[in-house]
Design an enzyme around this catalytic site. Sequence first.
Site, PDB file in Angstrom:
ATOM      1  N   VAL A  14     -18.784   2.898 -56.683  1.00  0.00           N
ATOM      2  CA  VAL A  14     -19.405   2.987 -58.004  1.00  0.00           C
ATOM      3  C   VAL A  14     -18.472   2.447 -59.085  1.00  0.00           C
ATOM      4  CG1 VAL A  14     -20.249   4.598 -59.760  1.00  0.00           C
ATOM      5  CG2 VAL A  14     -20.941   4.863 -57.382  1.00  0.00           C
ATOM      6  N   THR A  90     -17.223  12.942 -54.634  1.00  0.00           N
ATOM      7  CA  THR A  90     -17.573  14.370 -54.693  1.00  0.00           C
ATOM      8  C   THR A  90     -18.221  14.737 -53.350  1.00  0.00           C
ATOM      9  OG1 THR A  90     -19.622  13.656 -55.777  1.00  0.00           O
ATOM     10  CG2 THR A  90     -17.897  14.548 -57.199  1.00  0.00           C
ATOM     11  N   GLU A 160     -24.890   7.718 -62.176  1.00  0.00           N
ATOM     12  CA  GLU A 160     -25.145   6.338 -61.746  1.00  0.00           C
ATOM     13  C   GLU A 160     -26.293   6.325 -60.747  1.00  0.00           C
ATOM     14  OE1 GLU A 160     -23.978   3.383 -62.905  1.00  0.00           O
ATOM     15  OE2 GLU A 160     -25.687   2.887 -61.644  1.00  0.00           O
ATOM     16  N   PHE A 161     -27.194   5.346 -60.906  1.00  0.00           N
ATOM     17  CA  PHE A 161     -28.366   5.264 -60.018  1.00  0.00           C
ATOM     18  C   PHE A 161     -28.341   4.026 -59.127  1.00  0.00           C
ATOM     19  CE2 PHE A 161     -29.737   7.872 -63.623  1.00  0.00           C
ATOM     20  CZ  PHE A 161     -30.218   8.993 -62.957  1.00  0.00           C
ATOM     21  N   LEU A 162     -27.224   3.285 -59.124  1.00  0.00           N
ATOM     22  CA  LEU A 162     -27.203   2.067 -58.308  1.00  0.00           C
ATOM     23  C   LEU A 162     -27.338   2.408 -56.830  1.00  0.00           C
ATOM     24  CD1 LEU A 162     -24.333   1.607 -56.564  1.00  0.00           C
ATOM     25  CD2 LEU A 162     -23.444   1.191 -58.825  1.00  0.00           C
ATOM     26  N   GLU A 164     -26.463   0.918 -52.942  1.00  0.00           N
ATOM     27  CA  GLU A 164     -25.569  -0.047 -52.306  1.00  0.00           C
ATOM     28  C   GLU A 164     -26.379  -1.210 -51.735  1.00  0.00           C
ATOM     29  OE1 GLU A 164     -22.618   1.780 -49.753  1.00  0.00           O
ATOM     30  OE2 GLU A 164     -22.399   3.372 -51.226  1.00  0.00           O
ATOM     31  N   LYS A 219     -29.984  13.653 -61.967  1.00  0.00           N
ATOM     32  CA  LYS A 219     -29.415  12.828 -60.894  1.00  0.00           C
ATOM     33  C   LYS A 219     -29.719  13.456 -59.530  1.00  0.00           C
ATOM     34  CE  LYS A 219     -27.107  10.012 -58.434  1.00  0.00           C
ATOM     35  NZ  LYS A 219     -27.551   8.676 -58.138  1.00  0.00           N
ATOM     36  N   ALA A 267     -40.722   3.779 -42.954  1.00  0.00           N
ATOM     37  CA  ALA A 267     -40.287   4.706 -41.903  1.00  0.00           C
ATOM     38  C   ALA A 267     -39.060   4.102 -41.230  1.00  0.00           C
ATOM     39  CB  ALA A 267     -41.403   4.895 -40.902  1.00  0.00           C
ATOM     40  N   CYS A 275     -24.925   9.416 -50.179  1.00  0.00           N
ATOM     41  CA  CYS A 275     -25.497  10.218 -51.279  1.00  0.00           C
ATOM     42  C   CYS A 275     -26.626  11.161 -50.903  1.00  0.00           C
ATOM     43  CB  CYS A 275     -25.979   9.287 -52.375  1.00  0.00           C
ATOM     44  SG  CYS A 275     -24.639   8.376 -53.133  1.00  0.00           S
TER      45      CYS A 275
HETATM   46  N1  LIG Z   1     -21.887   5.089 -53.450  1.00  0.00           N
HETATM   47  C1  LIG Z   1     -22.981   5.025 -54.208  1.00  0.00           C
HETATM   48  O1  LIG Z   1     -23.850   4.201 -54.005  1.00  0.00           O
HETATM   49  C2  LIG Z   1     -23.164   5.990 -55.353  1.00  0.00           C
HETATM   50  C3  LIG Z   1     -24.197   5.764 -56.276  1.00  0.00           C
HETATM   51  C4  LIG Z   1     -24.357   6.641 -57.338  1.00  0.00           C
HETATM   52  C5  LIG Z   1     -23.487   7.700 -57.502  1.00  0.00           C
HETATM   53  N2  LIG Z   1     -22.488   7.896 -56.603  1.00  0.00           N
HETATM   54  C6  LIG Z   1     -21.549   8.983 -56.870  1.00  0.00           C
HETATM   55  O2  LIG Z   1     -20.384   8.399 -57.492  1.00  0.00           O
HETATM   56  C7  LIG Z   1     -19.187   9.093 -57.083  1.00  0.00           C
HETATM   57  C8  LIG Z   1     -18.210   8.103 -56.472  1.00  0.00           C
HETATM   58  O3  LIG Z   1     -18.790   7.581 -55.310  1.00  0.00           O
HETATM   59  P1  LIG Z   1     -18.145   6.335 -54.544  1.00  0.00           P
HETATM   60  O4  LIG Z   1     -19.115   5.966 -53.476  1.00  0.00           O
HETATM   61  O5  LIG Z   1     -17.707   5.307 -55.528  1.00  0.00           O
HETATM   62  O6  LIG Z   1     -16.854   7.022 -53.904  1.00  0.00           O
HETATM   63  P2  LIG Z   1     -15.616   6.295 -53.185  1.00  0.00           P
HETATM   64  O7  LIG Z   1     -15.091   7.248 -52.189  1.00  0.00           O
HETATM   65  O8  LIG Z   1     -16.009   4.919 -52.765  1.00  0.00           O
HETATM   66  O9  LIG Z   1     -14.548   6.099 -54.368  1.00  0.00           O
HETATM   67  C9  LIG Z   1     -13.901   7.155 -55.000  1.00  0.00           C
HETATM   68  C10 LIG Z   1     -12.487   6.710 -55.344  1.00  0.00           C
HETATM   69  O10 LIG Z   1     -11.879   7.722 -56.152  1.00  0.00           O
HETATM   70  C11 LIG Z   1     -10.484   7.747 -55.852  1.00  0.00           C
HETATM   71  N3  LIG Z   1      -9.907   9.012 -56.317  1.00  0.00           N
HETATM   72  C12 LIG Z   1     -10.153  10.269 -55.866  1.00  0.00           C
HETATM   73  N4  LIG Z   1      -9.444  11.165 -56.580  1.00  0.00           N
HETATM   74  C13 LIG Z   1      -8.742  10.466 -57.506  1.00  0.00           C
HETATM   75  C14 LIG Z   1      -7.845  10.845 -58.546  1.00  0.00           C
HETATM   76  N5  LIG Z   1      -7.547  12.123 -58.779  1.00  0.00           N
HETATM   77  N6  LIG Z   1      -7.291   9.863 -59.305  1.00  0.00           N
HETATM   78  C15 LIG Z   1      -7.594   8.565 -59.074  1.00  0.00           C
HETATM   79  N7  LIG Z   1      -8.449   8.151 -58.120  1.00  0.00           N
HETATM   80  C16 LIG Z   1      -9.022   9.092 -57.340  1.00  0.00           C
HETATM   81  C17 LIG Z   1     -10.447   7.576 -54.347  1.00  0.00           C
HETATM   82  O11 LIG Z   1      -9.178   7.131 -53.917  1.00  0.00           O
HETATM   83  C18 LIG Z   1     -11.562   6.536 -54.133  1.00  0.00           C
HETATM   84  O12 LIG Z   1     -11.060   5.215 -54.114  1.00  0.00           O
HETATM   85  C19 LIG Z   1     -19.659  10.193 -56.136  1.00  0.00           C
HETATM   86  O13 LIG Z   1     -19.834  11.374 -56.875  1.00  0.00           O
HETATM   87  C20 LIG Z   1     -20.998   9.693 -55.646  1.00  0.00           C
HETATM   88  O14 LIG Z   1     -21.866  10.748 -55.274  1.00  0.00           O
HETATM   89  C21 LIG Z   1     -22.290   7.057 -55.552  1.00  0.00           C
HETATM   90  O1  LIG Z   2     -38.106   3.331 -47.582  1.00  0.00           O
HETATM   91  C1  LIG Z   2     -36.920   3.577 -47.276  1.00  0.00           C
HETATM   92  C2  LIG Z   2     -35.846   3.409 -48.168  1.00  0.00           C
HETATM   93  C3  LIG Z   2     -34.557   3.705 -47.746  1.00  0.00           C
HETATM   94  N1  LIG Z   2     -34.338   4.159 -46.483  1.00  0.00           N
HETATM   95  C4  LIG Z   2     -32.961   4.511 -46.062  1.00  0.00           C
HETATM   96  O2  LIG Z   2     -32.422   5.431 -46.996  1.00  0.00           O
HETATM   97  C5  LIG Z   2     -31.013   5.290 -47.083  1.00  0.00           C
HETATM   98  C6  LIG Z   2     -30.563   5.157 -48.526  1.00  0.00           C
HETATM   99  O3  LIG Z   2     -31.002   3.932 -49.034  1.00  0.00           O
HETATM  100  P1  LIG Z   2     -30.882   3.534 -50.576  1.00  0.00           P
HETATM  101  O4  LIG Z   2     -31.419   4.627 -51.400  1.00  0.00           O
HETATM  102  O5  LIG Z   2     -31.477   2.206 -50.736  1.00  0.00           O
HETATM  103  O6  LIG Z   2     -29.290   3.372 -50.738  1.00  0.00           O
HETATM  104  P2  LIG Z   2     -28.155   4.252 -51.435  1.00  0.00           P
HETATM  105  O7  LIG Z   2     -27.057   3.303 -51.740  1.00  0.00           O
HETATM  106  O8  LIG Z   2     -27.856   5.445 -50.617  1.00  0.00           O
HETATM  107  O9  LIG Z   2     -28.776   4.697 -52.850  1.00  0.00           O
HETATM  108  C7  LIG Z   2     -29.288   5.999 -53.100  1.00  0.00           C
HETATM  109  O10 LIG Z   2     -28.244   6.882 -53.433  1.00  0.00           O
HETATM  110  C8  LIG Z   2     -27.465   6.462 -54.580  1.00  0.00           C
HETATM  111  C9  LIG Z   2     -26.319   7.442 -54.714  1.00  0.00           C
HETATM  112  O11 LIG Z   2     -26.635   8.581 -55.412  1.00  0.00           O
HETATM  113  C10 LIG Z   2     -28.376   6.414 -55.789  1.00  0.00           C
HETATM  114  O12 LIG Z   2     -27.628   6.017 -56.930  1.00  0.00           O
HETATM  115  C11 LIG Z   2     -29.519   5.454 -55.533  1.00  0.00           C
HETATM  116  O13 LIG Z   2     -30.407   5.444 -56.648  1.00  0.00           O
HETATM  117  C12 LIG Z   2     -30.258   5.886 -54.273  1.00  0.00           C
HETATM  118  O14 LIG Z   2     -31.282   4.947 -53.954  1.00  0.00           O
HETATM  119  C13 LIG Z   2     -30.660   4.080 -46.219  1.00  0.00           C
HETATM  120  O15 LIG Z   2     -30.219   4.507 -44.953  1.00  0.00           O
HETATM  121  C14 LIG Z   2     -31.984   3.344 -46.098  1.00  0.00           C
HETATM  122  O16 LIG Z   2     -32.075   2.566 -44.935  1.00  0.00           O
HETATM  123  C15 LIG Z   2     -35.391   4.332 -45.588  1.00  0.00           C
HETATM  124  O17 LIG Z   2     -35.189   4.755 -44.451  1.00  0.00           O
HETATM  125  N2  LIG Z   2     -36.648   4.032 -46.016  1.00  0.00           N
END
Ligand SMILES: NC(=O)c1ccc[n+]([C@@H]2O[C@H](COP(=O)([O-])OP(=O)(O)OC[C@H]3O[C@@H](n4cnc5c(N)ncnc54)[C@H](O)[C@@H]3O)[C@@H](O)[C@H]2O)c1
Ligand SMILES: O=c1ccn([C@@H]2O[C@H](COP(=O)(O)OP(=O)(O)O[C@H]3O[C@H](CO)[C@@H](O)[C@H](O)[C@H]3O)[C@@H](O)[C@H]2O)c(=O)[nH]1
Length: 476
Positions: A14, A90, A160-162, A164, A219, A267, A275
């Site tokens: 993120v 987290t 954040e709602f992105l 991957e 969220k 499906a 997440c």
């Molecule tokens: N991955 C996603 O698609 C996604 C999307 C939306 C929200 N989120 C949320 O965003 C947050 C981060 O997710 P992520 O996937 O980027 O995690 P991540 O594990 O990829 O990255 C977290 C980073 O934080 C660093 N870190 C931890 N403690 C630290 C500290 N005290 N000081 C400095 N750096 C520190 C770690 O070394 C790591 O590189 C989580 O709460 C997650 O639920 C993730």
């Molecule tokens: O119709 C669908 C859509 C998704 N998936 C699966 O669901 C999982 C999650 O997919 P996706 O939501 O696209 O990816 P994430 O990166 O996990 O994103 C989710 O989780 C993030 C972390 O909170 C949020 O920010 C995003 O809005 C939310 O879509 C994956 O295994 C997908 O293959 C299915 O099986 N069927």
Amino acid sequence: MTIKKICCIGAGYVGGPTCSVIAYKCPSIQVTVVDISKERIAQWNSDKLPIFEPGLEDIVKECRGRNLHFSADVDTGIRDADLIIISVNTPTKMYGLGKGRAADLKYIEACARRIAEVAQKSKIVVEKSTVPVKAAESITDILKANVKPGVKYQVLSNPEFLAEGTAIKDLLEPDRVLIGGEQSVEGHEAVKALSCVYQNWVPKEKIITMNTWSSELSKLAANAFLAQKISSINAMSAVCEATGADVNEVAHAVGTDSRIGNKFLKASVGFGGSCFQKDVLNLVYLCECLNLHEVAVYWQQVITINEYQRRRFSNRIIECLFNTVTNKKIAIFGFAFKKDTGDTRESAAIYVSKYLMEEGANIRIYDPKVEKDQIISEMTHPNMCEDKERVSELLTVCEDPYVAAAGTHALVICTEWDEFVTLDYKKIYDSMLKPAFVFDGRLILNHQELIDLGFHVETIGKRLNRGIVYRPASST
Ligand SMILES: NC(=O)c1ccc[n+]([C@@H]2O[C@H](COP(=O)([O-])OP(=O)(O)OC[C@H]3O[C@@H](n4cnc5c(N)ncnc54)[C@H](O)[C@@H]3O)[C@@H](O)[C@H]2O)c1
Ligand SMILES: O=c1ccn([C@@H]2O[C@H](COP(=O)(O)OP(=O)(O)O[C@H]3O[C@H](CO)[C@@H](O)[C@H](O)[C@H]3O)[C@@H](O)[C@H]2O)c(=O)[nH]1
């Protein structure tokens, strides 16, 4: 207040992409992403970025060194910034109170303490990590308890709602940006300052502001609704397999109702990623703590169906392979939790591979983006396996799909990578043992074409090779 310097703590999936886009869209703002992991920072400063996201590399290359910096010097980053984004992990707590459900907030707390320790001027602190409701209040309490004279803090929630695989697109054109803040003059000013940063590229009407708790809960609610939609269609897929209905047709019919919508109705072998499971469990735990037992049970079912789906798919493979996979070779195509990412966290492929290896199968994994070390590390993680030697005996990671499939009894699609659709299945069929099975856990292949080649094809949510199978409700 105009924001000139942003520091993001956490250079992960993120923090990295989000701050790259902020730097790209706001040339007048200096953005520094800091992390305690020196290795991760070195990767962000190298030619091979630590994460794969379509479009990310171009943006990083354009901004890095100009107004985008990656640094392991956390303290300087904090000290210089007007606005600090906390984007650390987290994860689900694996010990103590709330084990297996609650979010572990130790990294968030460490950030709050570090900010309080080194900050010499007032700051806006933005909680971007996904957290339980009232986490912003805890951050505020820690900051206030350790505040230096003349320093003031405002803590905002900006989840954040992105997703991957589409992170850059989601960041450039978000459905909405959510900002929660304290309901006070200072709170409103802080919300306005962050909102101005986003307004550099996000239309004002897409920026939603609200109180901090609503923002934090929204969220968790959004992820719970999305995961629930997948579990709903996956539950239907089981009914389809048992009746002769086709889950794609059902999803189409249901999804054309504009009130339901056609997205997130694919499906699959089960949702994965870092997440959905974590955040739904977090919500379940929150409900339990609030004595909302029925609500907790309702959301827990989303997870239960997901586990059921992974297990059901694996059992079907075993059943079709004449009720034994011991010493059989099975190729797994795809190890990432979805296409276009190298992320494997909570990937369904991990569970399917584990279940098949528990039955003694030899697993041959191919994924176009996931490195061998990553696959081994997931499969030998203490939560996943008790016997590392057995895993190394049964697991082979292949760099080529044709090599992975050669000499196997079955091919299992676990990730919907586009390249799997266009492989030469005649070549694959010729190289496999007969009868050659394909288990399509993502409904991506042309099943009729495969059947015509001689494959026995099984897929989620549809019976291709048999008539209607009614079973007693108790047998799964
Ligand atoms: N991955 C996603 O698609 C996604 C999307 C939306 C929200 N989120 C949320 O965003 C947050 C981060 O997710 P992520 O996937 O980027 O995690 P991540 O594990 O990829 O990255 C977290 C980073 O934080 C660093 N870190 C931890 N403690 C630290 C500290 N005290 N000081 C400095 N750096 C520190 C770690 O070394 C790591 O590189 C989580 O709460 C997650 O639920 C993730
Ligand atoms: O119709 C669908 C859509 C998704 N998936 C699966 O669901 C999982 C999650 O997919 P996706 O939501 O696209 O990816 P994430 O990166 O996990 O994103 C989710 O989780 C993030 C972390 O909170 C949020 O920010 C995003 O809005 C939310 O879509 C994956 O295994 C997908 O293959 C299915 O099986 N069927």
